[in-house]
Motif scaffolding. Structure first.
Motif, PDB file in Angstrom:
ATOM      1  N   SER A  38       8.697  35.148 -31.758  1.00  0.00           N
ATOM      2  CA  SER A  38       9.182  33.821 -31.357  1.00  0.00           C
ATOM      3  C   SER A  38       9.914  33.140 -32.508  1.00  0.00           C
ATOM      4  CB  SER A  38       8.012  32.955 -30.880  1.00  0.00           C
ATOM      5  OG  SER A  38       7.031  32.851 -31.896  1.00  0.00           O
ATOM      6  N   ALA A  39      10.791  33.892 -33.162  1.00  0.00           N
ATOM      7  CA  ALA A  39      11.498  33.389 -34.333  1.00  0.00           C
ATOM      8  C   ALA A  39      12.594  32.390 -33.949  1.00  0.00           C
ATOM      9  CB  ALA A  39      12.124  34.555 -35.101  1.00  0.00           C
ATOM     10  N   GLY A  40      12.636  31.251 -34.642  1.00  0.00           N
ATOM     11  CA  GLY A  40      13.723  30.290 -34.490  1.00  0.00           C
ATOM     12  C   GLY A  40      14.026  29.933 -33.058  1.00  0.00           C
ATOM     13  N   GLY A  41      15.314  30.049 -32.688  1.00  0.00           N
ATOM     14  CA  GLY A  41      15.764  29.668 -31.357  1.00  0.00           C
ATOM     15  C   GLY A  41      15.279  30.568 -30.238  1.00  0.00           C
ATOM     16  N   ILE A  42      14.696  31.720 -30.574  1.00  0.00           N
ATOM     17  CA  ILE A  42      14.178  32.614 -29.533  1.00  0.00           C
ATOM     18  C   ILE A  42      13.148  31.894 -28.675  1.00  0.00           C
ATOM     19  CG2 ILE A  42      12.850  34.736 -29.083  1.00  0.00           C
ATOM     20  CD1 ILE A  42      14.142  35.925 -31.611  1.00  0.00           C
TER      21      ILE A  42
END
Length: 369
Positions: free
Chosen positions: A296-300
């Motif tokens: 669930s990195a950044g904009g993901i």
């Protein structure tokens, strides 16, 4: 009607997420109202030039071997703006942004800057120059809310900052039954194929990606992998690929301009990223009905709602990705459900048409002020 002339400035036109957006948005822009120009600086990274020219863009390369020489092209950039009567400048990524701010200061031409990454991830020198120069522009756009928040927290700018979510051309990126990639690579028709499309950079964690595939393969002899791309960490990634004995399991076709046929070969699009802005490849994969399993990195996390549009885990828990993939491998109906859910998500919230419409409003507002 006099057209609004927009100049995009970007360091290269290779196959990166920001670079690939340019020809895709150009295809949808109103050419009766706008005329688009493009300046880039690295002649050896020109994969998008043909697509831009085919879509009606005017492309110029002001060759610069390094970032300092790039900045020294500001005089030629100003000349280009005067010669072509440019109404608006739109820059992408830091070094193009630094140049664009200089041009804006010298000419008064309105300048927009799109930030594609988190400020925390930049080199200290880049962060410092960004902070010093950031207010010398008209508007900043973050490609995700995370990116916008990062600008506000780290730079505290005086200029307006807005979020304009990346989009994908859902008409162009539609799955068909004509994929030839599995046949060419010798992958069985009934295999589960897990893939990624990425620049081989450290934040993509493709060594870890290969480790996840190796673990999945230990339980499933009918799982294969594809990673499309190239980049600075290619040597390390290929070393892991060989050491893990994955040469006939995971295929590395290299850098490709047209990746649609590779998405068609995939069942699952898996990302092990440690950080992201809002990855274009993810949106393209979703539009092509690939089920998503990702950190669930950044904009993901703004795109994938866990257990609704795909399956996600925390960045530090990337090893759990093998278990999440296994859930879909064990349940073909669930796999189909997440494939459909991925496309439905981008159709509703991440259409490129929506993004282009918002951009055109922004362009028009600045030129008519």
């Amino acid at each position: 009607m006099t057209k609004i002339k927009v100049l995009h400035i970007i360091k290269s036109l290779g196959r990166g997420g920001a670079e690939m957006l340019l020809p895709e948005t150009l295809k949808l822009h109103d050419k009766d109202k706008f005329e688009f120009h493009y300046i880039y600086f690295l002649p050896w990274k020109d994969q998008m030039v043909g697509s831009l020219e085919e879509a009606g863009g005017r492309v110029a390369c002001l060759e610069a071997k390094d970032n300092i020489r790039l900045l020294l092209q500001y005089k030629k950039t100003i000349e280009y703006c005067k010669d072509h009567k440019i109404d608006l400048i739109h820059c992408h990524l830091p070094w193009a942004g630094f140049l664009g701010r200089w041009v804006h200061k010298k000419t008064g031409i309105p300048m927009l800057y799109t930030e594609h990454n988190m400020q925390e991830r930049y080199h200290p020198a880049t962060k410092s120059i960004n902070k010093i120069s950031f207010n010398s522009q008209s508007l900043a756009l973050g490609v995700s809310q995370d990116v916008t928040d990062s600008i506000k927290e780290n730079i505290k700018p005086n200029i307006p900052v807005r979020t304009l979510l990346n989009g994908v051309n859902t008409e162009s990126f539609q799955r068909s039954c004509n994929s030839h990639i599995r046949r060419e690579l010798g992958i069985p028709k009934d295999a589960i194929v897990i893939g990624n499309v990425a620049v081989f950079r450290f934040q993509k964690r493709l060594v870890e990606w290969l480790q996840v595939i190796k673990r999945i393969r230990e339980k499933n002899s009918n799982v294969y992998g594809i990673i499309v791309g190239a980049g600075p960490l290619e040597k390390e990634i290929k070393m892991e690929w060989k050491d893990s004995g994955l040469q006939n399991i995971v295929f590395l076709p290299g850098l490709k301009i047209d990746v649609k046929s590779y998405f068609e070969a995939l069942d699952i699009f898996m990302m092990t990223s440690s950080f992201e802005g809002l990855p274009i490849a993810l949106l393209e994969a979703m539009s092509m009905e690939c089920a998503v399993v990702s950190t669930s990195a950044g904009g993901i996390k703004e795109v994938i709602r866990n257990e609704e549009d795909g399956l996600t885990c925390k960045v530090e828990d990337w090893q759990k990705l093998s278990d999440l993939c296994q859930i879909l491998i064990d349940d073909p109906e669930k796999l189909k459900t997440f494939k459909r859910a991925a496309r439905e998500r981008v159709l509703k919230e991440f259409s490129l048409t929506k993004m282009v419409d918002e951009l055109e409003i922004i362009y028009s507002d600045f030129v008519t002020k």
